[in-house]
Design an enzyme around this catalytic site. Structure first.
Site, PDB file in Angstrom:
ATOM      1  N   GLU A 102      24.023  -2.611 -38.767  1.00  0.00           N
ATOM      2  CA  GLU A 102      22.954  -2.385 -39.742  1.00  0.00           C
ATOM      3  C   GLU A 102      21.632  -2.230 -38.998  1.00  0.00           C
ATOM      4  OE1 GLU A 102      21.873  -1.281 -42.254  1.00  0.00           O
ATOM      5  OE2 GLU A 102      21.752  -2.691 -43.934  1.00  0.00           O
ATOM      6  N   ASP A 103      20.728  -1.437 -39.565  1.00  0.00           N
ATOM      7  CA  ASP A 103      19.421  -1.256 -38.926  1.00  0.00           C
ATOM      8  C   ASP A 103      18.533  -2.469 -39.134  1.00  0.00           C
ATOM      9  OD1 ASP A 103      19.296  -0.676 -41.629  1.00  0.00           O
ATOM     10  OD2 ASP A 103      18.004   1.064 -41.440  1.00  0.00           O
ATOM     11  N   ILE A 104      18.438  -2.922 -40.405  1.00  0.00           N
ATOM     12  CA  ILE A 104      17.494  -4.002 -40.697  1.00  0.00           C
ATOM     13  C   ILE A 104      17.965  -4.820 -41.889  1.00  0.00           C
ATOM     14  CG2 ILE A 104      16.052  -2.383 -42.036  1.00  0.00           C
ATOM     15  CD1 ILE A 104      13.606  -4.030 -41.003  1.00  0.00           C
ATOM     16  N   ASP A 106      16.627  -7.254 -44.742  1.00  0.00           N
ATOM     17  CA  ASP A 106      15.378  -7.587 -45.413  1.00  0.00           C
ATOM     18  C   ASP A 106      15.666  -8.700 -46.435  1.00  0.00           C
ATOM     19  OD1 ASP A 106      12.506  -6.489 -46.049  1.00  0.00           O
ATOM     20  OD2 ASP A 106      13.505  -6.424 -47.980  1.00  0.00           O
ATOM     21  N   THR A 107      16.000  -8.361 -47.690  1.00  0.00           N
ATOM     22  CA  THR A 107      16.338  -9.409 -48.659  1.00  0.00           C
ATOM     23  C   THR A 107      17.768  -9.927 -48.451  1.00  0.00           C
ATOM     24  OG1 THR A 107      17.224  -7.844 -50.266  1.00  0.00           O
ATOM     25  CG2 THR A 107      14.868  -8.340 -50.405  1.00  0.00           C
ATOM     26  N   GLY A 108      18.600  -9.144 -47.762  1.00  0.00           N
ATOM     27  CA  GLY A 108      20.008  -9.525 -47.581  1.00  0.00           C
ATOM     28  C   GLY A 108      20.880  -8.994 -48.711  1.00  0.00           C
ATOM     29  N   THR A 110      21.798  -5.894 -49.677  1.00  0.00           N
ATOM     30  CA  THR A 110      22.794  -4.888 -49.309  1.00  0.00           C
ATOM     31  C   THR A 110      24.027  -5.535 -48.679  1.00  0.00           C
ATOM     32  OG1 THR A 110      20.995  -3.342 -48.839  1.00  0.00           O
ATOM     33  CG2 THR A 110      23.152  -2.810 -47.907  1.00  0.00           C
ATOM     34  N   LYS A 134      14.295  -9.694 -40.998  1.00  0.00           N
ATOM     35  CA  LYS A 134      13.040 -10.259 -41.533  1.00  0.00           C
ATOM     36  C   LYS A 134      13.349 -11.593 -42.210  1.00  0.00           C
ATOM     37  CE  LYS A 134      11.134  -5.733 -42.950  1.00  0.00           C
ATOM     38  NZ  LYS A 134      10.744  -4.956 -44.146  1.00  0.00           N
ATOM     39  N   ASP A 162      13.358   4.663 -42.390  1.00  0.00           N
ATOM     40  CA  ASP A 162      12.483   5.653 -43.027  1.00  0.00           C
ATOM     41  C   ASP A 162      11.531   5.039 -44.038  1.00  0.00           C
ATOM     42  OD1 ASP A 162      14.674   5.090 -44.936  1.00  0.00           O
ATOM     43  OD2 ASP A 162      13.684   6.636 -46.119  1.00  0.00           O
TER      44      ASP A 162
HETATM   45  P1  IMP Z   1      18.061  -5.497 -48.025  1.00  0.00           P
HETATM   46  O1  IMP Z   1      19.202  -5.123 -48.919  1.00  0.00           O
HETATM   47  O2  IMP Z   1      16.858  -5.930 -48.799  1.00  0.00           O
HETATM   48  O3  IMP Z   1      18.427  -6.489 -46.953  1.00  0.00           O
HETATM   49  O4  IMP Z   1      17.576  -4.181 -47.327  1.00  0.00           O
HETATM   50  C1  IMP Z   1      18.364  -3.550 -46.414  1.00  0.00           C
HETATM   51  C2  IMP Z   1      18.134  -2.063 -46.338  1.00  0.00           C
HETATM   52  O5  IMP Z   1      16.870  -1.652 -46.829  1.00  0.00           O
HETATM   53  C3  IMP Z   1      18.157  -1.700 -44.884  1.00  0.00           C
HETATM   54  O6  IMP Z   1      19.444  -1.305 -44.529  1.00  0.00           O
HETATM   55  C4  IMP Z   1      17.176  -0.572 -44.794  1.00  0.00           C
HETATM   56  O7  IMP Z   1      17.858   0.644 -44.955  1.00  0.00           O
HETATM   57  C5  IMP Z   1      16.202  -0.821 -45.915  1.00  0.00           C
HETATM   58  N1  IMP Z   1      14.996  -1.512 -45.409  1.00  0.00           N
HETATM   59  C6  IMP Z   1      14.670  -2.817 -45.506  1.00  0.00           C
HETATM   60  N2  IMP Z   1      13.493  -3.095 -44.945  1.00  0.00           N
HETATM   61  C7  IMP Z   1      13.047  -1.923 -44.449  1.00  0.00           C
HETATM   62  C8  IMP Z   1      11.867  -1.547 -43.704  1.00  0.00           C
HETATM   63  O8  IMP Z   1      10.966  -2.342 -43.374  1.00  0.00           O
HETATM   64  N3  IMP Z   1      11.791  -0.229 -43.377  1.00  0.00           N
HETATM   65  C9  IMP Z   1      12.726   0.695 -43.692  1.00  0.00           C
HETATM   66  N4  IMP Z   1      13.838   0.392 -44.370  1.00  0.00           N
HETATM   67  C10 IMP Z   1      13.998  -0.910 -44.751  1.00  0.00           C
HETATM   68 MG    MG Z   2      20.158   0.269 -43.670  1.00  0.00          MG
END
Ligand code: IMP
Ligand code: MG
Length: 179
Positions: A102-104, A106-108, A110, A134, A162
């Site tokens: 995974e690239d990043i 954030d909230t977890g 995904t 994060k 992106d």
């Molecule tokens: P989550 O589901 O909130 O953990 O977000 C995960 C997905 O949101 C990552 O796989 C990214 O594709 C996208 N994402 C989260 N934070 C960022 C950011 O700061 N920049 C770009 N894409 C982000």
């Molecule tokens: Mg991603």
């Protein structure tokens, strides 16, 4: 300070390409140690993790099959809740040893939703490697096995990530300029 403009936002250089590649080498060594002599299935979450995967997979010294899955949960700078992915594809991992790239995180959200579907497949083992994390943003606890950079809550772009489909191809990582 190097700045770029993407759509309506200004971003500043945050992590230069050389530091990203050093970190990827470090992660590759950790992952090689963990999976030495094993057969692995690797699931790359598109589009964001493509550059990370392209850089790290040639450094792997164990046998693996790479699979690619588009997963979408973000619009602009906000996580939109329900994620979209191909459930059929995930069926093929039954009983397998799986590593997600995974690239990043954030909230977890995904990875929480994906993990639930994958764990219902009775995997032999599930592990997650993420280039960025994060911790202050995390709302859905998930076990992360390999972490590149822990960063603050600010939005980032570049090296695959992106802002509204802009900035993915940048070789460095930028963060939103504080006002
Ligand atoms: P989550 O589901 O909130 O953990 O977000 C995960 C997905 O949101 C990552 O796989 C990214 O594709 C996208 N994402 C989260 N934070 C960022 C950011 O700061 N920049 C770009 N894409 C982000
Ligand atoms: Mg991603």
């Amino acid at each position: 300070m190097i700045e770029i403009q993407l759509v309506d936002k200004t971003f500043q250089l945050f992590i230069p390409n050389s530091s990203i590649l050093d970190k990827i080498e470090e992660l590759a060594q950790q992952i090689n140690k963990a999976y030495s002599g094993q057969q692995l299935e690797i699931l790359v979450l598109l589009d964001g993790a493509k550059m990370f995967a392209d850089a790290i997979m040639p450094r792997f010294e164990f046998n693996y099959n790479a699979h690619y899955q588009q997963v979408k949960s973000y619009q602009g700078m906000h996580s939109v809740g329900a994620i979209q992915f191909d459930r059929q594809l995930l069926n093929q991992f039954r009983g397998k040893n799986l590593l997600i790239l995974e690239d990043i995180v954030d909230t977890g959200n995904t990875l929480k939703q994906l993990s639930e579907v994958l764990l219902a497949q009775n995997l032999e083992q599930l592990a997650i490697a993420t280039l960025l994390y994060k911790p202050l943003q995390l709302k859905h606890p998930i076990p992360l096995n390999f972490i590149g950079f822990e960063i603050g809550p600010e939005f980032v772009v570049g090296f695959g990530m992106d802002y509204n489909e802009c900035g993915r191809e940048l070789k460095d990582i930028y963060h939103l300029k504080s006002q």
